[in-house]
Write a protein that holds these residues in place. Structure first.
Motif, PDB file in Angstrom:
ATOM      1  N   ARG A  42      32.674   4.596  -8.481  1.00  0.00           N
ATOM      2  CA  ARG A  42      33.077   3.188  -8.546  1.00  0.00           C
ATOM      3  C   ARG A  42      31.920   2.236  -8.253  1.00  0.00           C
ATOM      4  NH1 ARG A  42      38.507   2.101  -8.124  1.00  0.00           N
ATOM      5  NH2 ARG A  42      38.278   0.437  -6.587  1.00  0.00           N
ATOM      6  N   PHE A  43      30.844   2.759  -7.668  1.00  0.00           N
ATOM      7  CA  PHE A  43      29.695   1.921  -7.345  1.00  0.00           C
ATOM      8  C   PHE A  43      28.447   2.286  -8.154  1.00  0.00           C
ATOM      9  CE2 PHE A  43      32.427   1.648  -3.636  1.00  0.00           C
ATOM     10  CZ  PHE A  43      32.407   0.293  -3.353  1.00  0.00           C
ATOM     11  N   LYS A  44      28.610   3.123  -9.158  1.00  0.00           N
ATOM     12  CA  LYS A  44      27.449   3.571  -9.925  1.00  0.00           C
ATOM     13  C   LYS A  44      27.253   2.821 -11.231  1.00  0.00           C
ATOM     14  CE  LYS A  44      27.302   8.292  -8.080  1.00  0.00           C
ATOM     15  NZ  LYS A  44      27.430   9.738  -8.393  1.00  0.00           N
ATOM     16  N   ALA A  45      28.304   2.252 -11.747  1.00  0.00           N
ATOM     17  CA  ALA A  45      28.202   1.560 -13.035  1.00  0.00           C
ATOM     18  C   ALA A  45      29.083   0.325 -13.020  1.00  0.00           C
ATOM     19  CB  ALA A  45      28.606   2.492 -14.171  1.00  0.00           C
ATOM     20  N   VAL A  46      28.713  -0.651 -13.820  1.00  0.00           N
ATOM     21  CA  VAL A  46      29.484  -1.887 -13.922  1.00  0.00           C
ATOM     22  C   VAL A  46      30.484  -1.744 -15.063  1.00  0.00           C
ATOM     23  CG1 VAL A  46      29.368  -4.370 -14.310  1.00  0.00           C
ATOM     24  CG2 VAL A  46      27.515  -3.204 -13.097  1.00  0.00           C
ATOM     25  N   PRO A  47      31.776  -1.936 -14.790  1.00  0.00           N
ATOM     26  CA  PRO A  47      32.762  -1.847 -15.865  1.00  0.00           C
ATOM     27  C   PRO A  47      32.414  -2.786 -17.017  1.00  0.00           C
ATOM     28  CG  PRO A  47      33.855  -1.930 -13.736  1.00  0.00           C
ATOM     29  CD  PRO A  47      32.407  -2.195 -13.483  1.00  0.00           C
ATOM     30  N   PRO A  48      32.397  -2.303 -18.243  1.00  0.00           N
ATOM     31  CA  PRO A  48      32.015  -3.136 -19.389  1.00  0.00           C
ATOM     32  C   PRO A  48      32.830  -4.418 -19.522  1.00  0.00           C
ATOM     33  CG  PRO A  48      32.115  -0.832 -20.028  1.00  0.00           C
ATOM     34  CD  PRO A  48      32.650  -0.903 -18.635  1.00  0.00           C
ATOM     35  N   ILE A  49      34.081  -4.395 -19.056  1.00  0.00           N
ATOM     36  CA  ILE A  49      34.929  -5.570 -19.209  1.00  0.00           C
ATOM     37  C   ILE A  49      34.348  -6.786 -18.497  1.00  0.00           C
ATOM     38  CG2 ILE A  49      36.358  -5.015 -17.194  1.00  0.00           C
ATOM     39  CD1 ILE A  49      37.492  -6.664 -20.512  1.00  0.00           C
ATOM     40  N   ILE A  50      33.597  -6.559 -17.412  1.00  0.00           N
ATOM     41  CA  ILE A  50      33.014  -7.677 -16.672  1.00  0.00           C
ATOM     42  C   ILE A  50      31.997  -8.415 -17.528  1.00  0.00           C
ATOM     43  CG2 ILE A  50      31.569  -8.302 -14.690  1.00  0.00           C
ATOM     44  CD1 ILE A  50      32.887  -6.051 -13.114  1.00  0.00           C
ATOM     45  N   GLU A  51      31.095  -7.686 -18.161  1.00  0.00           N
ATOM     46  CA  GLU A  51      30.081  -8.325 -19.004  1.00  0.00           C
ATOM     47  C   GLU A  51      30.709  -8.948 -20.247  1.00  0.00           C
ATOM     48  OE1 GLU A  51      27.013  -8.892 -18.097  1.00  0.00           O
ATOM     49  OE2 GLU A  51      27.412  -7.852 -16.202  1.00  0.00           O
TER      50      GLU A  51
END
Length: 414
Positions: A42-51
């Motif tokens: 959960r802290f390794k990648a940014v969910p694409p939906i945010i960008e």
């Protein structure tokens, strides 16, 4: 928004933002949950939906609205009063909308620090990418070994050597430190621990996230919620070396930087909290109009009607406190609005918590679980009674100032 005298620009932004929050952000909450994954992932990648949402927000002009009118050339051309109403809308989708609009803490406060106090080089290196939403940041103040509600206790050391500064300290509850996009820390520590003036011992220093010796130990949870991918983390600074020009504003001016950062930020939290309460009320109204107990709708129960009435009054009180403080800032400046900001900071989170608690109660056991957003809303709102200073410290300061004003007036009459 009807009932308020907003500029044409603010009216337009409000309509566009409301549509964005309701039709883009709120429907994306489930996608966010799915993309976050489990455990350490959960802290390794940014969910694409945010960008994706950030791109949409920027295209619609919903970007960096928090800077309001006092920071040209960065400001979007709206007042703090107008921003309060916009921030309330963002608060309806607290996990996505503020960040989508580049209006989420702690980045907003750190950007204000750089706008107000940063050197040209500091602005080029850190402010510009923050304003563009390319990176994120953290503010490292609270420490596990001391009572950090009294910031003079902060024991992190910032010592001078031949070619720069060396930072050593142990921090925790550092919001944003777990985010892989976090590239910079603003660290409060002591550069002059022997200064007779306790408020001149501290400085704020800029520390790159990738500097050797910076170690994020773990994310912390609030009532079991980890707030991934941002998180609230425990962080160790172990002989971290940074250049001489990393101090913000000047050596010994840490409290000045903090006050310039925290005043507007405290109010921004309150603005968003009202949107949180409004959404909780909507969920609850839908619930009582559908559910039946003892042969009739919950909405037909006099006790429930009273509960909803209390919630409405609490939300309206909270909103008026926020708008009054925002209006005072517009009329003068954050320092002149200190009393109004403090009053809102103390009272609004408590009022919102009352509303959320009542909404959970009306939902019954469902209100306690993760299937609905109410429990997570409550965890976030409860944090605000400690974030940026606990209620008790603000109450003491507010009371002290009121007494001083009275004594001053009384002595003048004598």
């Amino acid at each position: 928004m009807s009932g308020y005298n907003l500029s044409p620009k603010a009216e337009h932004l409000y309509k566009v933002l409301k549509d964005f929050v309701e039709n883009d952000c709120i429907p994306a909450e489930e996608t966010l949950n799915q993309q976050l994954g489990h455990g350490a992932d959960r802290f390794k990648a940014v969910p694409p939906i945010i960008e994706e949402l950030k791109t949409k927000a920027k295209q619609r002009g919903l970007w960096n609205l928090f800077l309001a009118n006092e920071h040209p050339p960065y400001c979007p051309g709206i007042s703090n009063f107008e921003y309060a109403l916009l921030a309330e809308q963002m608060g309806r989708c607290i996990r996505l909308a503020p960040e989508a609009c580049n209006c989420s803490a702690p980045d907003t406060g750190n950007m204000e620090v750089l706008v107000k106090y940063g050197t040209g080089a500091q602005k080029r290196q850190w402010l510009e990418p923050l304003l563009e939403g390319k990176i994120r940041s953290a503010f490292a103040m609270t420490e596990p070994a001391v009572a950090s509600s009294d910031a003079t206790n902060i024991s992190t050391s910032i010592t001078r050597n031949s070619d720069g500064w060396v930072v050593n300290g142990h921090k925790w509850w550092i919001t944003g430190a777990g985010d892989p996009r976090c590239k910079v820390f603003f660290v409060l520590g002591k550069t002059d621990p022997h200064n007779s003036n306790a408020y001149k011992q501290q400085s704020v220093i800029i520390v790159p996230r990738d500097a050797p010796g910076v170690r994020v130990v773990r994310p912390l949870t609030v009532f079991g919620y980890d707030d991934a991918p941002s998180g609230h983390c425990e962080v160790i600074f172990d002989n971290v070396r940074v250049p001489l020009d990393s101090i913000v504003l000047g050596q010994g001016r840490g409290f000045e930087v903090m006050q310039g950062r925290l005043g507007p930020g405290r109010l921004h939290h309150c603005m968003r909290a009202i949107g949180l309460a409004e959404r909780a009320m909507e969920l609850t109204l839908a619930r009582i109009c559908q559910r039946e107990t003892f042969g009739r709708k919950l909405a037909q129960n006099a006790v429930v009607m009273h509960q909803i009435g209390d919630c409405r009054m609490d939300v309206e009180q909270a909103r008026l406190l926020v708008l009054n403080a925002a209006q005072k800032i517009d009329a003068s400046n954050p320092k002149a609005a200190q009393r109004e900001i403090a009053t809102a900071k103390i009272r609004v989170p408590s009022l919102v918590l009352k509303v959320l608690d009542q909404c959970i109660q009306i939902h019954g056991a469902a209100g306690l679980g993760a299937d609905l957003a109410l429990a997570e809303m409550y965890a976030g709102a409860r944090t605000l009674r400690l974030a940026d200073g606990p209620d008790d410290v603000h109450k003491e300061q507010l009371g002290r100032n009121e007494i001083r004003k009275y004594v001053k007036r009384h002595q003048a009459k004598l």
